[in-house]
Design an enzyme around this catalytic site. Structure first.
Site, short mmCIF file in Angstrom:
data_model
loop_
_atom_site.label_atom_id
_atom_site.label_comp_id
_atom_site.label_asym_id
_atom_site.label_seq_id
_atom_site.Cartn_x
_atom_site.Cartn_y
_atom_site.Cartn_z
NE ARG A 1 -3.34 0.13 2.98
CZ ARG A 1 -4.25 0.18 3.97
NH1 ARG A 1 -4.69 1.34 4.39
NH2 ARG A 1 -4.69 -0.92 4.52
CD GLU B 1 -3.44 -7.01 -6.34
OE1 GLU B 1 -2.99 -7.77 -7.19
OE2 GLU B 1 -3.28 -7.18 -5.11
CB CYS C 1 -3.01 -10.00 -3.47
SG CYS C 1 -2.58 -10.80 -4.99
P1 NAP Z 1 6.81 -2.83 -2.63
O1 NAP Z 1 7.73 -2.43 -1.56
O2 NAP Z 1 5.55 -2.08 -2.76
O3 NAP Z 1 7.63 -2.75 -4.00
C1 NAP Z 1 7.07 -3.07 -5.27
C2 NAP Z 1 7.81 -2.32 -6.34
O4 NAP Z 1 7.53 -0.93 -6.26
C3 NAP Z 1 9.33 -2.44 -6.26
O5 NAP Z 1 9.84 -2.47 -7.57
C4 NAP Z 1 9.74 -1.16 -5.58
O6 NAP Z 1 11.01 -0.74 -5.93
C5 NAP Z 1 8.72 -0.19 -6.09
N1 NAP Z 1 8.45 0.88 -5.13
C6 NAP Z 1 7.96 0.73 -3.87
N2 NAP Z 1 7.81 1.93 -3.28
C7 NAP Z 1 8.20 2.86 -4.19
C8 NAP Z 1 8.27 4.28 -4.15
N3 NAP Z 1 7.94 4.97 -3.08
N4 NAP Z 1 8.72 4.91 -5.26
C9 NAP Z 1 9.09 4.21 -6.36
N5 NAP Z 1 9.06 2.87 -6.43
C10 NAP Z 1 8.62 2.19 -5.37
O7 NAP Z 1 6.40 -4.35 -2.51
P2 NAP Z 1 7.28 -5.67 -2.26
O8 NAP Z 1 8.72 -5.37 -2.38
O9 NAP Z 1 6.73 -6.67 -3.16
O10 NAP Z 1 6.93 -6.16 -0.81
C11 NAP Z 1 6.87 -5.31 0.32
C12 NAP Z 1 5.54 -5.51 1.01
O11 NAP Z 1 4.48 -5.31 0.06
C13 NAP Z 1 5.26 -6.87 1.55
O12 NAP Z 1 5.82 -7.08 2.81
C14 NAP Z 1 3.76 -6.90 1.56
O13 NAP Z 1 3.30 -6.30 2.75
C15 NAP Z 1 3.34 -6.07 0.41
N6 NAP Z 1 2.89 -6.84 -0.78
C16 NAP Z 1 1.57 -6.98 -1.01
C17 NAP Z 1 1.13 -7.66 -2.11
C18 NAP Z 1 -0.32 -7.81 -2.40
O14 NAP Z 1 -0.65 -8.44 -3.39
N7 NAP Z 1 -1.20 -7.26 -1.61
C19 NAP Z 1 2.03 -8.25 -3.00
C20 NAP Z 1 3.39 -8.10 -2.75
C21 NAP Z 1 3.78 -7.39 -1.64
P3 NAP Z 1 12.34 -1.12 -5.10
O15 NAP Z 1 12.11 -2.46 -4.48
O16 NAP Z 1 13.40 -1.09 -6.12
O17 NAP Z 1 12.48 -0.06 -4.07
#
Ligand code: NAP
Length: 497
Positions: free
Chosen positions: A231, A253, A290
Site C-alpha cells: 500500500r 493493486e 494478495c
Molecule cells: P513494494 O515495496 O511495494 O515494492 C514493489 C515495487 O515498487 C518495487 O519495484 C519497488 O522498488 C517499487 N516501489 C515501492 N515503493 C516505491 C516508491 N515509493 N517509489 C518508487 N518505487 C517504489 O512491494 P514488495 O517489495 O513486493 O513487498 C513489500 C511488502 O508489500 C510486503 O511485505 C507486503 O506487505 C506487500 N505486498 C503486497 C502484495 C499484495 O498483493 N497485496 C504483494 C506483494 C507485496 P524497489 O524495491 O526497487 O524499491
C-alpha cells in the site's frame, strides 16, 4: 547491460540466505529515458499494426517463455523459495494469460465499436454520423510484483493486457527476482524481433531503489502505470503519477485481508471441514497471496467454538516456511507483533517454530467484533500466514463489522440453504466492499478468464473500476475516441460501414 559506474546488485537466495551470481545493473537515468523514448517512438507503429500481428506476437511470447524450459523454473525457485509445482503452475498461467489476450485481440470486441448512423432529417437538428471505438493510451510502465515472479511480473497480466491494448511496455523488474526477470525479458525481446515490431515495444529495467521507479512513473512518455505491491509503495507512486505536469492513471493493486464470513448453517454443518480448508488456504505459499484470508467473521456459539478449536489445531501442525525475501519475512514478523499488541487481540495458536532463515511462522488471533469495529489497525494486511478470527455477538453485529470493513479484493461466504436469506440481505453491502464475492470456496486461486475481477475498492486497489486479472484488464489501457462524419474510407476498420 553494464555501463560505467552503474550500481551492481545480486539476486538473493532466501533459503540459503546467500547472494546469487551474476551481477545485475541498476538502470541509470539515461537508460530509463532511452527506454521510454523508444516506447514512445514504437507506439504509433505498434498500435496501428494488424490485430492478427499483435495476437501472434502475444502467443510468440508464450512460446518463447515455454522454450526457456527448466532454466527459468530453477532460477525462479532459487530467487523466491517457491516450490517447483507452484512455479510451473505460474508459468502455465502466464502463458495461458498471454494466449487469452491473443484471443481477446483477435475477437476485436475490446475495441468497443459503437455506430450511430447520421439522421439528416432529425428535427430540430440533424444528427451527425457518430462512431466510437477504444484506442490504446500509449506507453505503459509496469512494476513487477515480488510474490508472483512470472504471472504478475515481466510478462504478467499488466504487460500482457497493455501489449494487447496496443501499448508499448517498460517494465521495472522487481529486485527480488532479477534473474527470472532477465530470462523472461529476453523471451519477450526475441518475440519482438520475430514479429518484426519496433524494438521499443518492450524494455525492461532493473532497479533496487525507489528512484528508478519514480523516474519511470514521472517520465513524460509514460501514459499509464500498472503496479502490484505494498500500500505504501502504491500510494507513493499514485501521488507521483497524479502530480506530474501531465497526470496519468496508475492502477495499483495493494492490500486486502479477504474476509471470510461463516454463516450459521455452514458452521453448524461443517465447522471442522471449514477450519481445515481455511488453514490450508491461509498457509498456502506461506500466506504470500494478495487473496490470503486474513480475517474470518462468524457469530459466537458452540459451532464457532468447534471451528476455532479445529482451526487452532490444524494451524499448530503447519510448519514455518521461507518467505520471498528477508525484507518480507521481517515485515511479516513486525506486522504480526503490531497486530498481537492491539487492545482486544488474543493469540489462539502458532504454527511450528522457524527452522531456517527468512521464514514466516503461521499465527492465528481472535478479537471481538466490537473491538474490530473500533480499531481500524486490525484491518491492516499482514503479508504472510496470519489471520484474525472476529467473534460477532449476533447477526446485527456481523452486519456492523461488515460496514466497518475497508475495500477488499474478495469476500467469501460460507453458507447452506438455510443461510440464503441472510446471505441475500448481506449481498448489497458485500458488493460495495469487494471486487469478487465467492460462495463456499477459498479466495486463494484466481482463475484467469473473461469474467474474473481482481480488483476492488481502496485500499485493495487505487481504482475500483477495473481489474488486473482477466480479459477486461485490457480496458485499463484504452480510452474512447469518437469519429464524427468521417468518410468511411478514413475510418478505422472496426467502425467502418
Ligand atoms: P513494494 O515495496 O511495494 O515494492 C514493489 C515495487 O515498487 C518495487 O519495484 C519497488 O522498488 C517499487 N516501489 C515501492 N515503493 C516505491 C516508491 N515509493 N517509489 C518508487 N518505487 C517504489 O512491494 P514488495 O517489495 O513486493 O513487498 C513489500 C511488502 O508489500 C510486503 O511485505 C507486503 O506487505 C506487500 N505486498 C503486497 C502484495 C499484495 O498483493 N497485496 C504483494 C506483494 C507485496 P524497489 O524495491 O526497487 O524499491
Amino acid at each position: 547491460r553494464q555501463r560505467g559506474g552503474a550500481h551492481a546488485f545480486k539476486a538473493f537466495d532466501p533459503t540459503l540466505n546467500q547472494a546469487l551470481v551474476p551481477d545485475f545493473y541498476e538502470a541509470d537515468e539515461e537508460q530509463i529515458d532511452a527506454a521510454c523514448r523508444l516506447a514512445a517512438a514504437a507506439f504509433i507503429p505498434y498500435s496501428q499494426r494488424d490485430l492478427a500481428v499483435r495476437a501472434r506476437f502475444l502467443r510468440q511470447i508464450g512460446e518463447n517463455i515455454a522454450a526457456l524450459g527448466d532454466e527459468l523454473i530453477e532460477r525462479a525457485m532459487q530467487e523466491t523459495a517457491l516450490p517447483r509445482a507452484r512455479i510451473e503452475g505460474e508459468r502455465g498461467r502466464t502463458i495461458g494469460q498471454l494466449n487469452l489476450f491473443a484471443d481477446v485481440v483477435e475477437q476485436g470486441a475490446f475495441q468497443g465499436a459503437i455506430i450511430e448512423p447520421a439522421l439528416p432529417d432529425r428535427r430540430p437538428l440533424p444528427r451527425p454520423d457518430l462512431r466510437q471505438r477504444q484506442v490504446a493510451l500509449g506507453p505503459v510502465a509496469v512494476f513487477g510484483a515480488s510474490n508472483f515472479p512470472l504471472a504478475f511480473s515481466v510478462a504478467g497480466g499488466d504487460t500482457a493486457s497493455a501489449l494487447a491494448a496496443g501499448c508499448p511496455v517498460v517494465v521495472k523488474a522487481h529486485p527480488a527476482h532479477p534473474g527470472t526477470s532477465e530470462l523472461v525479458a529476453r523471451a519477450i525481446s526475441q518475440a519482438v524481433l520475430q514479429s518484426e515490431l519496433p524494438a521499443g515495444v518492450f524494455s525492461m529495467l532493473h532497479g533496487t531503489s525507489v528512484q528508478s521507479g519514480s523516474a519511470l512513473v514521472q517520465h513524460p512518455a509514460i501514459c499509464a502505470v500498472g503496479f502490484t505491491g505494498s500500500r505504501q509503495g502504491g500510494l507513493a507512486l499514485l501521488q507521483q503519477a497524479q502530480q506530474r505536469p501531465r497526470p496519468v492513471p496508475l492502477y495499483a493493486e495493494m492490500s486486502s485481508i479477504n474476509p471470510m464470513l461463516l454463516l450459521p448453517g455452514a458452521l453448524q454443518q461443517r465447522a471442522e471441514k471449514l477450519a481445515q480448508g481455511f488453514i490450508d488456504s491461509l498457509t498456502l505459499g506461506c500466506g504470500q497471496f494478495c487473496t490470503n484470508p486474513g480475517v474470518v467473521l462468524a457469530c459466537e456459539g458452540e459451532d464457532f467454538d468447534r471451528f476455532v478449536q479445529h482451526a487452532s489445531n490444524a494451524l499448530r501442525l503447519k510448519p514455518s516456511a521461507t518467505m520471498l525475501t528477508p525484507a518480507i519475512a521481517d515485515a511479516c514478523e513486525q506486522h504480526t507483533a503490531v497486530l498481537s499488541a492491539l487492545a482486544g487481540v488474543e493469540r489462539l495458536a502458532n504454527g511450528q517454530e522457524k527452522q531456517g532463515p527468512n521464514q514466516g511462522q503461521p499465527h492465528l488471533f481472535t478479537a471481538s467484533a466490537r473491538d474490530f469495529i473500533q480499531e481500524p489497525r486490525m484491518q491492516n494486511e499482514v503479508f504472510g500466514p496470519v489471520s484474525l478470527l472476529v467473534r460477532c455477538a449476533d447477526q446485527e453485529e456481523m452486519f456492523a463489522a461488515l460496514q466497518a470493513l475497508q475495500g477488499q479484493l474478495t469476500i467469501t461466504l460460507h453458507l447452506e440453504q438455510q443461510d440464503q436469506r441472510l446471505a441475500a440481505s448481506l449481498l448489497p453491502l458485500l458488493e460495495q466492499r469487494a471486487g469478487r464475492i465467492l460462495a463456499n470456496g477459498f479466495p486463494t486461486g484466481v482463475d484467469v478468464g473473461y469474467a474474473m475481477v481482481h480488483g476492488g475498492p481502496f485500499p485493495a486497489t487505487s481504482d475500483s473500476r477495473t481489474t488486473s486479472v482477466g480479459a477486461t484488464a485490457i480496458q485499463r489501457f484504452l480510452r474512447p475516441v469518437c469519429y464524427q462524419d468521417l468518410p468511411n474510407a478514413l475510418l478505422p476498420q472496426s467502425v467502418q460501414n
